[in-house]
Design an enzyme around this catalytic site. Sequence first.
Site, mmCIF file in Angstrom:
data_model
loop_
_atom_site.group_PDB
_atom_site.id
_atom_site.type_symbol
_atom_site.label_atom_id
_atom_site.label_comp_id
_atom_site.label_asym_id
_atom_site.label_seq_id
_atom_site.Cartn_x
_atom_site.Cartn_y
_atom_site.Cartn_z
ATOM 1 N N SER A 162 2.191 3.325 -6.920
ATOM 2 C CA SER A 162 1.829 2.639 -8.163
ATOM 3 C C SER A 162 0.844 1.501 -7.845
ATOM 4 O O SER A 162 -0.166 1.753 -7.193
ATOM 5 C CB SER A 162 3.101 2.128 -8.853
ATOM 6 O OG SER A 162 2.854 1.818 -10.196
ATOM 7 N N ASP A 326 5.117 12.643 -13.474
ATOM 8 C CA ASP A 326 4.606 11.290 -13.737
ATOM 9 C C ASP A 326 3.643 11.352 -14.913
ATOM 10 O O ASP A 326 2.574 11.931 -14.817
ATOM 11 C CB ASP A 326 3.887 10.773 -12.475
ATOM 12 C CG ASP A 326 3.445 9.322 -12.606
ATOM 13 O OD1 ASP A 326 3.463 8.762 -13.712
ATOM 14 O OD2 ASP A 326 3.085 8.734 -11.565
ATOM 15 N N HIS A 359 7.279 8.662 -13.205
ATOM 16 C CA HIS A 359 6.544 7.741 -12.328
ATOM 17 C C HIS A 359 7.452 7.164 -11.241
ATOM 18 O O HIS A 359 7.012 6.917 -10.120
ATOM 19 C CB HIS A 359 5.942 6.619 -13.169
ATOM 20 C CG HIS A 359 5.125 5.652 -12.371
ATOM 21 N ND1 HIS A 359 3.986 6.032 -11.694
ATOM 22 C CD2 HIS A 359 5.286 4.329 -12.129
ATOM 23 C CE1 HIS A 359 3.483 4.972 -11.069
ATOM 24 N NE2 HIS A 359 4.240 3.933 -11.317
#
Lengths: 605, 605
Positions: A162, A326, A359
């Site tokens: 991320s 995701d 995610h």
Amino acid sequence: MSIVDIKANGSVGIVKTEYFTFAIPPDKFVLESGEELSPVTIAYETYGVLTPERDNAILVCHALSGSAHAAGFHSESDSKPGWWDPMIGPGKALDTNKYFVVCSNVIGGCSGSTGPGSINPKTGKPYGLDFPFVTIRDMVRAQIELMKHLKISQWLCVIGGSMGGMQALEWAVNFPDLIKSAVVISAPPKSDAQQIAFHAVGRHAIFSDPKFSSGNYYDTAQPANGLAVARMLSHITYLSEDSMKQKFGRRLQNESNFKYSVDKEFSVESYLEYQGEKFVNRFDANSYLYITKAIDYFDISRGYANLDEALKNVKAKVLVISFTSDWLYPPRESKKLAFALARQGKNVSYCNINSPYGHDSFLIDYEKMSQLVSGFIKHTYTPGRICPHCYAPEKEIIAGPRIVIPNSIFSSKRIDFDLIVDLIEPNSKVLDLGCGTGSLLCRLEREKQVKGLGIEINEDYIISAVNCGLPVVQADIDEGLSELPEKCFDYVILSMTLQVVKKPALILKEITRIGKKCIVSFPNFGHWRVRTQLLLKGISPVTENLPYTWYDSPNRHFLTLKDFRNLCKSLGIKILKEVPLTKNGETKILPNLFSEEVLYLIANG
Amino acid sequence: MSIVDIKANGSVGIVKTEYFTFAIPPDKFVLESGEELSPVTIAYETYGVLTPERDNAILVCHALSGSAHAAGFHSESDSKPGWWDPMIGPGKALDTNKYFVVCSNVIGGCSGSTGPGSINPKTGKPYGLDFPFVTIRDMVRAQIELMKHLKISQWLCVIGGSMGGMQALEWAVNFPDLIKSAVVISAPPKSDAQQIAFHAVGRHAIFSDPKFSSGNYYDTAQPANGLAVARMLSHITYLSEDSMKQKFGRRLQNESNFKYSVDKEFSVESYLEYQGEKFVNRFDANSYLYITKAIDYFDISRGYANLDEALKNVKAKVLVISFTSDWLYPPRESKKLAFALARQGKNVSYCNINSPYGHDSFLIDYEKMSQLVSGFIKHTYTPGRICPHCYAPEKEIIAGPRIVIPNSIFSSKRIDFDLIVDLIEPNSKVLDLGCGTGSLLCRLEREKQVKGLGIEINEDYIISAVNCGLPVVQADIDEGLSELPEKCFDYVILSMTLQVVKKPALILKEITRIGKKCIVSFPNFGHWRVRTQLLLKGISPVTENLPYTWYDSPNRHFLTLKDFRNLCKSLGIKILKEVPLTKNGETKILPNLFSEEVLYLIANG
């Protein structure tokens, strides 16, 4: 759990957060915005031991709400390990028996590094919104100061998921000499509208909270309601729709019947509120504003003409990882990044790991990610080792699944591979489409010193190839190769794959566009055994080289040498060489009738 | 724009919201929760003229933030038409030249119908949170009162998108005798965790706003900040990631450079804030709480053992529509609903319209939706008409694209269809897999009075079939037919499709599981022309019946009569009849050699 138990479980054990301060007045740290910060403190932790050569250091970068505490425990009574503990420790992907792992809290954060909650030396009070704005690049530049402090001149690897992945990419592009490799997980090359939109709503909620008081709330209480709303919202974006359905569905928290009121009552509501409350107790609202905005600002191509121009700088090997479910940072953006790196001739691998957790997968689903990362870093650290995947295993057993690929007639000894290797000039650039676990690429790298790239659809094959030190990008050839420019490879290889693709004509056009020369092999459907089975027995043929019955065949197309020659002619493709093959090697007599497999060298006419 | 212009543009022109009040004390309207409401006012609008037979009335149900004002303008100076104006008007899908269209504001709302902002007769003040809780079913029950008032005994159709689709489904399941048909657009059979979660965060934002004052804010100002946050958040869920990227990307609103601050500056931020503000000016926060909670409570199977049990009640024809890019209510849930209706033997069609606009597609992307809805309702209204799609067009031209399907050897006269029609017993239940535009199903309905269902993957074919009054569900046969139970059809037809599916053995197992008898046809790869082309010319055969060259063939499998017989044997499938065909009809001599196509009647052994 005693330390002994902890160590036995592959943990780094008890760890301590350390602090390093730089830009002490009169020195200052000038930020990308032009504003200055002085002094700057970085909170960090380290795991494992730095070699005397100082060549085994790995930097772990955290995401929005992370901290320097990536692994181990802070005390014996500490029940919760660091945020990436399953990745870091003895025998784990970031193996602390081999590597020296560093993780630091980003500047602008609120877990020990200088941020809006720190004391502003000019006023003696917390900065609040007077804190200067920091970008992802500023975060990385602060890490460089830490790097100097630790006397590390180059990271073996910078890795993160991320926002951590954005940092890893920032390192690769803008500080190319300082890293040997980068692992960019669940991170796009830029923040886009929907991601910015979710952050904007969260910030709006914080701004709207009367307790926010323009960010000067440190004497009173922070805008907990606004921050909780922001976190609850983000939290939804970290999970997949399906994993929420599995975890909560329509379950009610306490009641068996509806309350018939506007109060919360579904389990998922209670869960989100709990997540919001928990977050408010550990995170500063101002840091949330600064960091989300830094993420929104992130666009690795900023300052360059476009993404490709930015990536020209990269010197590191790059491993890009995404997770299928995701939806916050969709895999297609990671794939775009991987192809852009490939276009620039960089050493890049990409894998889209099949996972249901959205995610957050990079904080939940460790198995395949560990296999990829460990193999990638291991091979970066010791690139010269002989790969047990291609030759017989020697000392070391590689990670990743063992795979047997159903091959052509040459199941034990690939004579076709010998021929392909012979055809290829040393030191050329080679693209192997449908490369499998990479055995041909591996041979070509060893015997012809080629600069290779594989494209493969199967996740397990990719893991295997990456563990062999080969750059392989996950993609479906049937979706086309439009990401790759003209003549960017000396050779494109399509070995025993033409008959399974959806549109062979399109693929042939594509490979002859991309490659200066192309090598294509396929089973000959014109072989006499095939013909006579159909003629005499009246059944769809099954032979050694076409071993499938008609209903379970992966083959979509059945072609003969003549068919291929005709198609090439109609497409304006030149046949430079035709090598009809039987089990015993090349055959010259009536090839369309007697060859079981055939290999062509072709090029755009 | 003058009224003349407005009318010329297919508008219903100037319209007026009307009001109907019922449950006037001492009468009361008892809600699902057991609580009571008295009196109840419904705001509604009508467009078009009710026939003397009162059989042409269509009810339009609105979504979360909609109102009774679905079409036309409220005054000559009104620049914005009703919320579904492109669907309602002369010549439009809900053709006001033919139909009488009604739209009413839901109870609990704030656009004229009784809701939390209405005066509580007990206190003389607005209800606020004292307003009793309403469910989707209560909304529908209030619409029934309006229906009685309008002296309509049965709706020709109830149609709606999102929450409107939930109402349409509620009508179909719980008030089956009151509607002839239902169109359920962009609505799932139940709210699930992620959808509830987004609503929960919005409600939390409203609750957290100090101006909320436990819902008693009517004397002061409403919790505008909280409501704006809720709306901004929902708004993201109504758009697709891709449409946001197209519309906003990373564009900055006013600046060309970053401000380096936490303030808003991206276009998407300004857009969302504007949406929030606009909403706050027209919507009541309490209504937002009540209506979102009513949506969260929605589960059409509530009170029944499961979805299938609930759907047993349905008597209406149902058209289910979803849009491919809708991630708030994913198409797979609409498909589940359609298959559940099919399992219960209901007359159901389903189409997943390809559109980039996310959940909001039903308010943006009108073309295909209009074609589906107009054909569906037209055929519900006049089911007996001769379908120009199957026979030569008579009076009326049907909507929807005209399609020519590349057919087998029988391109002009389908002798195979004659044979299939002959094989099928009158009044049986028939499933036609890969039904195309439905020409075979249509014949079977006319000539054998069968109860048919088609499965088709192509959107345009489905539109065509629906315009022919045929029930067709969009699905990919390659994904299996596990949604359908054992022996639920008398006949399953797989006509000229076996050779293009991925897994023929699986499909054969599936169809013989689902159908008591199955009819399968395919081109014979054992035909002498095929054999000799391969034998003598050494090329992959191209014949009249296998017209594709090897590289552009949609056919994945090449099988002969013998191959098929062998596979049936190995799967334990009985061959009841084998009909080898040439262009001139059935052939008996050496069928594997001389038939170009073959038709089988098979069943589980």
